[in-house]
Design a protein around this motif. Structure first.
Motif, mmCIF file in Angstrom:
data_model
loop_
_atom_site.group_PDB
_atom_site.id
_atom_site.type_symbol
_atom_site.label_atom_id
_atom_site.label_comp_id
_atom_site.label_asym_id
_atom_site.label_seq_id
_atom_site.Cartn_x
_atom_site.Cartn_y
_atom_site.Cartn_z
ATOM 1 N N GLU A 1 0.815 -1.308 -0.010
ATOM 2 C CA GLU A 1 0.018 0.138 -0.135
ATOM 3 C C GLU A 1 0.857 1.437 -0.187
ATOM 4 O OE1 GLU A 1 -3.635 0.915 3.121
ATOM 5 O OE2 GLU A 1 -1.543 1.725 3.724
ATOM 6 N N ASP B 1 -0.750 -4.497 3.076
ATOM 7 C CA ASP B 1 -0.921 -3.132 3.977
ATOM 8 C C ASP B 1 -0.164 -3.399 5.106
ATOM 9 O OD1 ASP B 1 -3.843 -1.494 5.296
ATOM 10 O OD2 ASP B 1 -1.782 -1.166 5.245
ATOM 11 N N ASP C 1 -2.308 -1.459 9.019
ATOM 12 C CA ASP C 1 -3.611 -0.661 8.662
ATOM 13 C C ASP C 1 -4.219 -0.116 9.984
ATOM 14 O OD1 ASP C 1 -6.248 -0.669 7.315
ATOM 15 O OD2 ASP C 1 -6.808 -1.866 9.092
ATOM 16 N N GLY C 2 -4.633 0.934 9.740
ATOM 17 C CA GLY C 2 -5.230 1.816 11.238
ATOM 18 C C GLY C 2 -4.385 2.707 11.495
ATOM 19 N N ARG D 1 -8.581 0.187 -0.089
ATOM 20 C CA ARG D 1 -8.207 -0.265 -1.487
ATOM 21 C C ARG D 1 -8.278 -1.512 -1.737
ATOM 22 N NH1 ARG D 1 -5.170 4.044 1.569
ATOM 23 N NH2 ARG D 1 -5.725 2.734 3.320
ATOM 24 N N GLU E 1 -6.557 -4.329 0.881
ATOM 25 C CA GLU E 1 -7.603 -4.271 2.079
ATOM 26 C C GLU E 1 -8.828 -5.106 1.635
ATOM 27 O OE1 GLU E 1 -7.538 -0.084 2.316
ATOM 28 O OE2 GLU E 1 -6.704 -0.133 4.432
#
Ligand code: AHG
Ligand code: MN
Ligand code: MN
Length: 337
Positions: free
Chosen positions: A93, A115, A118-119, A278, A282
Motif C-alpha cells: 500500500e 497493507d 492498517d489503522g 483499497r 484491504e
C-alpha cells in the motif's frame, strides 16, 4: 502432549493435504510473514517508549502522511519477504510500484500484496492496528513479473489474512479451507491455535461506519445506514454502532461477534470517488476471509472477489461481514428494496 497448543506450522501440516495452496513454499511464506509480524508487534508494544511514534514527514502514494510505524512495518516486510525465497514480486500500500525480488535473491512462485500497517491513525493513541496480506500464485512463465500478475480477481487468491496488534497479537488467515485464528504467546514467541474454524454469525447486531461522512453519501447509502439504525423492523433487535477506525480491528470484531463494516463511496474527495479503502491490499484479502467464514463482501453491487483490479491502488466501496447484513445492505444499494 496436552496443553502445549498447536503452532501455525503444525496446523498447516495437518491441513496441508486438504489445501493445495498450503505447499512447503506456502508454509515458508507464512513463516516469514509471521517473523515480520513478530518484529512489528515488538515495536508496537514499545511504541510509546521509543521514537517510533509520529510522522516521518513523507507523503505516500495514497497522498497520506506516513507515520514512522507505517514506514518501519513496510521496511521490515519488504526486507524479510524479499529474502523468503518464495516470492517473485510484491506490492505494498505504501509503494507506488511493484517491488521485484532482486536477481541475486532466491525467487519463488508467489506474489504478495500487503497493507503493512492498517489503522495508522490509531498508532499514536495506543489503539488496535494491523497488517493485511494477500497471496497469489504467479501464472506467467516470464522471468520477470508483469503488472497483469497483480491485477487479478480476489477469487484467485491462494491465501489471505491479517495480523492484529492489540491486547494480544493475533494471526487470522485462510488458504481456502476455512478460517483459523492464532494468538501469539509472548512467553514462547509462537502463534498458537486459539480460534479454529472461525464462522461469522449469519446476522449480527453491530454496524461499523464513519457517520461523519453522511453528508457526502448518496441517498441509497443513507438508506442503508438508516436501516441498521432503525428499530421498526420487529424481526430483529436494534443494532449497535462500533467504529475503531482500523478496518482490520472492526472486521475482526464482526468476524467473531457478527455485524457489518461499511466504507461506502462518498463525494468527500474528488480523488477518491469510490471511498477510501483499497481493493487489492484491504478489501480483497478480507473478503476472502469473510467468505471462508460464511460471511460476504460486496462493493454495494457486486462480490468483491469478482472484481478485477484495473490498477494497483484501485479503491473500492466495501460492505463486509455477516452474510444477511451484507445482503440487506447490497439489496438497498442496488435499489432492489
Ligand atoms: P491505513 O491506515 O492502512 O491507511 O487504513 C486506514 C483505513 C482503515 O483501516 C479504516 O477503516 C479507515 O481507514 C478509517 O478511515 P476514516 O478515518 O476515514 O473513517
Ligand atoms: Mn489500511
Ligand atoms: Mn496502511
Amino acid at each position: 502432549m496436552e496443553g502445549l497448543g498447536i503452532t501455525v506450522t503444525e496446523h498447516l501440516l495437518i491441513h496441508q493435504k486438504e489445501s493445495p495452496a498450503a505447499t512447503g513454499q506456502f508454509t515458508r511464506l507464512l513463516s516469514e510473514l509471521i517473523f515480520s509480524a513478530k518484529i512489528i508487534a515488538r515495536e508496537v508494544k514499545k511504541a510509546g517508549l521509543v521514537d517510533i511514534l509520529g510522522l516521518t514527514g513523507d507523503i505516500n502514494v495514497q497522498g497520506e502522511q506516513v507515520r514512522k510505524l507505517d514506514e518501519f512495518s513496510n521496511r521490515v516486510l519488504i526486507y524479510r519477504m524479499q529474502r523468503s525465497g518464495v516470492l517473485c514480486a510484491m506490492a505494498s500500500e505504501e509503494n507506488a510500484d511493484v517491488i521485484e525480488v532482486p536477481d541475486d535473491m532466491p525467487r519463488g512462485n508467489y506474489i504478495l500484496i500487503f497493507d503493512p500497517l492498517d489503522g495508522s491513525s490509531n498508532i499514536d493513541v495506543n489503539v488496535n492496528i494491523g497488517t493485511i496480506f494477500s497471496i497469489y500464485r504467479v501464472v506467467g512463465e516470464r522471468p520477470y513479473v508483469t503488472m497483469e500478475e497483480f491485477l487479478r480477481k480476489g477469487s484467485e487468491q491462494v491465501a489471505a489474512g491479517y495480523f492484529l496488534y492489540g491486547p494480544s497479537t493475533m494471526l487470522v488467515y485462510t488458504t481456502g479451507k476455512g478460517v483459523h485464528g492464532f494468538t501469539l504467546d509472548p512467553t514462547v514467541g509462537e502463534f498458537l491455535l486459539s480460534h479454529p474454524d472461525i464462522r461469522i454469525p449469519e446476522q449480527g447486531r453491530i454496524y461499523s461506519v464513519n457517520e461523519s461522512n453522511t453528508n457526502y453519501w448518496d441517498g441509497r447509502t443513507k438508506k442503508v445506514v438508516d436501516y441498521f439504525k432503525s428499530t421498526e423492523n420487529a424481526r430483529r433487535k436494534p443494532y449497535t454502532a462500533r467504529y475503531i477506525g482500523a478496518l482490520v480491528a472492526d472486521f475482526h470484531r464482526n468476524l467473531l461477534d457478527g455485524g457489518i463494516f461499511m466504507y461506502p463511496a462518498d463525494n468527500k474527495d474528488p480523488a477518491k470517488p469510490s471511498g477510501k479503502l483499497r481493493l487489492l491490499c484491504e478489501a480483497a484479502p478480507l473478503a476472502f476471509v469473510a467468505e471462508q467464514a460464511g460471511g460476504a463482501a460486496t462493493d454495494g453491487r457486486e462480490r468483491i472477489l469478482d472484481i478485477r483490479a484495473a490498477h494497483l491502488h484501485q479503491r473500492t466501496p466495501l460492505f463486509i461481514g455477516s452474510r444477511r447484513d451484507v445482503e440487506t445492505a447490497t439489496a438497498i444499494m442496488k435499489g432492489d428494496v
